[in-house]
Enzyme design. Sequence first.
Site, short mmCIF file in Angstrom:
data_model
loop_
_atom_site.label_atom_id
_atom_site.label_comp_id
_atom_site.label_asym_id
_atom_site.label_seq_id
_atom_site.Cartn_x
_atom_site.Cartn_y
_atom_site.Cartn_z
N LYS A 141 -0.51 4.92 4.60
CA LYS A 141 -1.37 3.96 5.32
C LYS A 141 -0.86 3.73 6.73
CE LYS A 141 -3.83 -0.41 4.83
NZ LYS A 141 -5.10 0.21 5.24
N HIS A 173 0.84 -1.21 0.00
CA HIS A 173 0.00 0.00 0.00
C HIS A 173 0.87 1.25 0.00
CE1 HIS A 173 -3.13 -2.84 1.34
NE2 HIS A 173 -3.98 -1.97 0.82
N1 LIG Z 1 -12.72 -1.11 3.04
C1 LIG Z 1 -12.17 -0.61 1.92
O1 LIG Z 1 -12.50 -0.99 0.78
C2 LIG Z 1 -11.14 0.47 2.06
C3 LIG Z 1 -10.59 1.10 0.93
C4 LIG Z 1 -9.73 2.18 1.12
C5 LIG Z 1 -9.42 2.61 2.41
N2 LIG Z 1 -9.96 1.97 3.46
C6 LIG Z 1 -9.75 2.42 4.84
O2 LIG Z 1 -10.47 3.63 5.02
C7 LIG Z 1 -9.82 4.43 6.00
C8 LIG Z 1 -9.54 5.81 5.43
O3 LIG Z 1 -8.65 5.70 4.33
P1 LIG Z 1 -8.18 7.00 3.51
O4 LIG Z 1 -7.11 6.55 2.60
O5 LIG Z 1 -9.38 7.70 2.95
O6 LIG Z 1 -7.54 7.85 4.70
P2 LIG Z 1 -7.39 9.44 4.83
O7 LIG Z 1 -6.43 9.65 5.94
O8 LIG Z 1 -7.12 10.03 3.49
O9 LIG Z 1 -8.86 9.90 5.27
C9 LIG Z 1 -9.40 9.69 6.53
C10 LIG Z 1 -10.25 10.91 6.87
O10 LIG Z 1 -10.97 10.66 8.06
C11 LIG Z 1 -10.97 11.86 8.79
N3 LIG Z 1 -11.24 11.60 10.20
C12 LIG Z 1 -10.42 11.05 11.12
N4 LIG Z 1 -11.02 11.05 12.32
C13 LIG Z 1 -12.23 11.62 12.17
C14 LIG Z 1 -13.31 11.93 13.04
N5 LIG Z 1 -13.25 11.66 14.35
N6 LIG Z 1 -14.41 12.51 12.53
C15 LIG Z 1 -14.49 12.79 11.20
N7 LIG Z 1 -13.49 12.54 10.33
C16 LIG Z 1 -12.38 11.97 10.80
C17 LIG Z 1 -9.59 12.47 8.56
O11 LIG Z 1 -9.56 13.85 8.86
C18 LIG Z 1 -9.41 12.18 7.07
O12 LIG Z 1 -9.94 13.21 6.27
C19 LIG Z 1 -8.57 3.65 6.40
O13 LIG Z 1 -8.86 2.87 7.55
C20 LIG Z 1 -8.32 2.73 5.20
O14 LIG Z 1 -7.60 1.60 5.50
C21 LIG Z 1 -10.80 0.92 3.32
O1 LIG Z 2 -5.58 2.76 1.19
C1 LIG Z 2 -5.94 2.01 2.12
O2 LIG Z 2 -5.73 2.30 3.32
C2 LIG Z 2 -6.64 0.76 1.81
N1 LIG Z 2 -7.16 0.11 2.81
C3 LIG Z 2 -7.89 -1.11 2.72
C4 LIG Z 2 -7.15 -2.20 3.46
O3 LIG Z 2 -6.63 -1.94 4.57
O4 LIG Z 2 -7.10 -3.32 2.97
C5 LIG Z 2 -8.26 -1.49 1.31
C6 LIG Z 2 -7.21 -1.14 0.31
C7 LIG Z 2 -6.81 0.33 0.41
#
Ligand SMILES: NC(=O)c1ccc[n+]([C@@H]2O[C@H](COP(=O)([O-])OP(=O)(O)OC[C@H]3O[C@@H](n4cnc5c(N)ncnc54)[C@H](O)[C@@H]3O)[C@@H](O)[C@H]2O)c1
Ligand SMILES: O=C(O)C1=N[C@H](C(=O)O)CCC1
Length: 269
Positions: A162, A158
């Site tokens: 992350k 990643h």
């Molecule tokens: N399940 C999936 O398919 C998938 C895909 C991508 C990312 N993710 C996960 O999603 C999460 C976010 O990823 P990202 O790349 O967008 O991260 P990022 O850091 O770009 O965005 C996270 C956002 O959440 C906000 N945030 C944090 N605490 C908060 C609160 N208390 N109230 C409101 N907003 C708050 C931050 O200010 C930030 O803007 C991570 O845990 C990542 O692993 C999951």
């Molecule tokens: O960008 C991230 O953070 C991602 N989080 C998810 C994970 O933890 O697997 C999905 C892929 C991107």
Amino acid sequence: MSDLPGIVVTGASGRMGQMLIRLIQDSDSARLVGAIEREGHAWIGRDLGEEMGGAANGVIVTADPLEAFAGAQAVIDFTAPEATLAFAKIAAQARLTHVIGTTGMSADHIAALAPCARHAVIVRAGNMSLGVNLLTQLTKKVAAALDTDWDIEVIEAHHNKKVDAPSGTALMLGEAAAQGRGITLADNRESGRDGITGARAKGAIGFSAIRGGDIVGEHDVLFAGQGERIVLRHVATDRAIFARGALKAALWGQDKAPGEYDMLDVLGL
Ligand SMILES: NC(=O)c1ccc[n+]([C@@H]2O[C@H](COP(=O)([O-])OP(=O)(O)OC[C@H]3O[C@@H](n4cnc5c(N)ncnc54)[C@H](O)[C@@H]3O)[C@@H](O)[C@H]2O)c1
Ligand SMILES: O=C(O)C1=N[C@H](C(=O)O)CCC1
């Protein structure tokens, strides 16, 4: 006033938040009714469209979920574990479908979602893409067919921002492998090797994490035998795959009974 489901996006300025906002605004199936950021964030009180560099869209970013959730039908949440837990409690009170993409949640965080799911639909998955969810099924099948002479290792890569490891996706794949083998991941997990580690434990499911640059997300499930290897691979090149899955889950949840679901339920896999 449209009767399309109204959706709130949390973590609105984040990588996933902005992707989701664009997707919902372009959608014929849902409308964006709210955007949340953390307390003290520069976007609070400002027009979301303008903060994203475009025209005003009339959605004012707030840090108050009570205000944002009023009049919504679903919340799509890709933030951080503690924030997600707080949103789950309020989404449950408001009977909103809560789609959770946040990863890095501990067993205690996950257990704390159960009371919320008595009142509202929760769809949670470490990866919302069709490809990865299909890969979990393939992983389970291959693991069931092979004995412990085959070592299983999940290798993930990643971007350098992350914060959690192993990734949520890697843990989903590890769980699928454990299910296929008829064992629990908790009792057979091996990660973070460094130094004189000793030989690999027979039957362990291993995790290796790479962090660098702008890698969206890559996962290999390696089955390493004597004289041969099988590799199942998923490569994400665009975060839109996660956003599309999350929006599908939010719409799917509208007519479902309260409970905890995952993307296998949503996708019918
Ligand atoms: N399940 C999936 O398919 C998938 C895909 C991508 C990312 N993710 C996960 O999603 C999460 C976010 O990823 P990202 O790349 O967008 O991260 P990022 O850091 O770009 O965005 C996270 C956002 O959440 C906000 N945030 C944090 N605490 C908060 C609160 N208390 N109230 C409101 N907003 C708050 C931050 O200010 C930030 O803007 C991570 O845990 C990542 O692993 C999951
Ligand atoms: O960008 C991230 O953070 C991602 N989080 C998810 C994970 O933890 O697997 C999905 C892929 C991107």
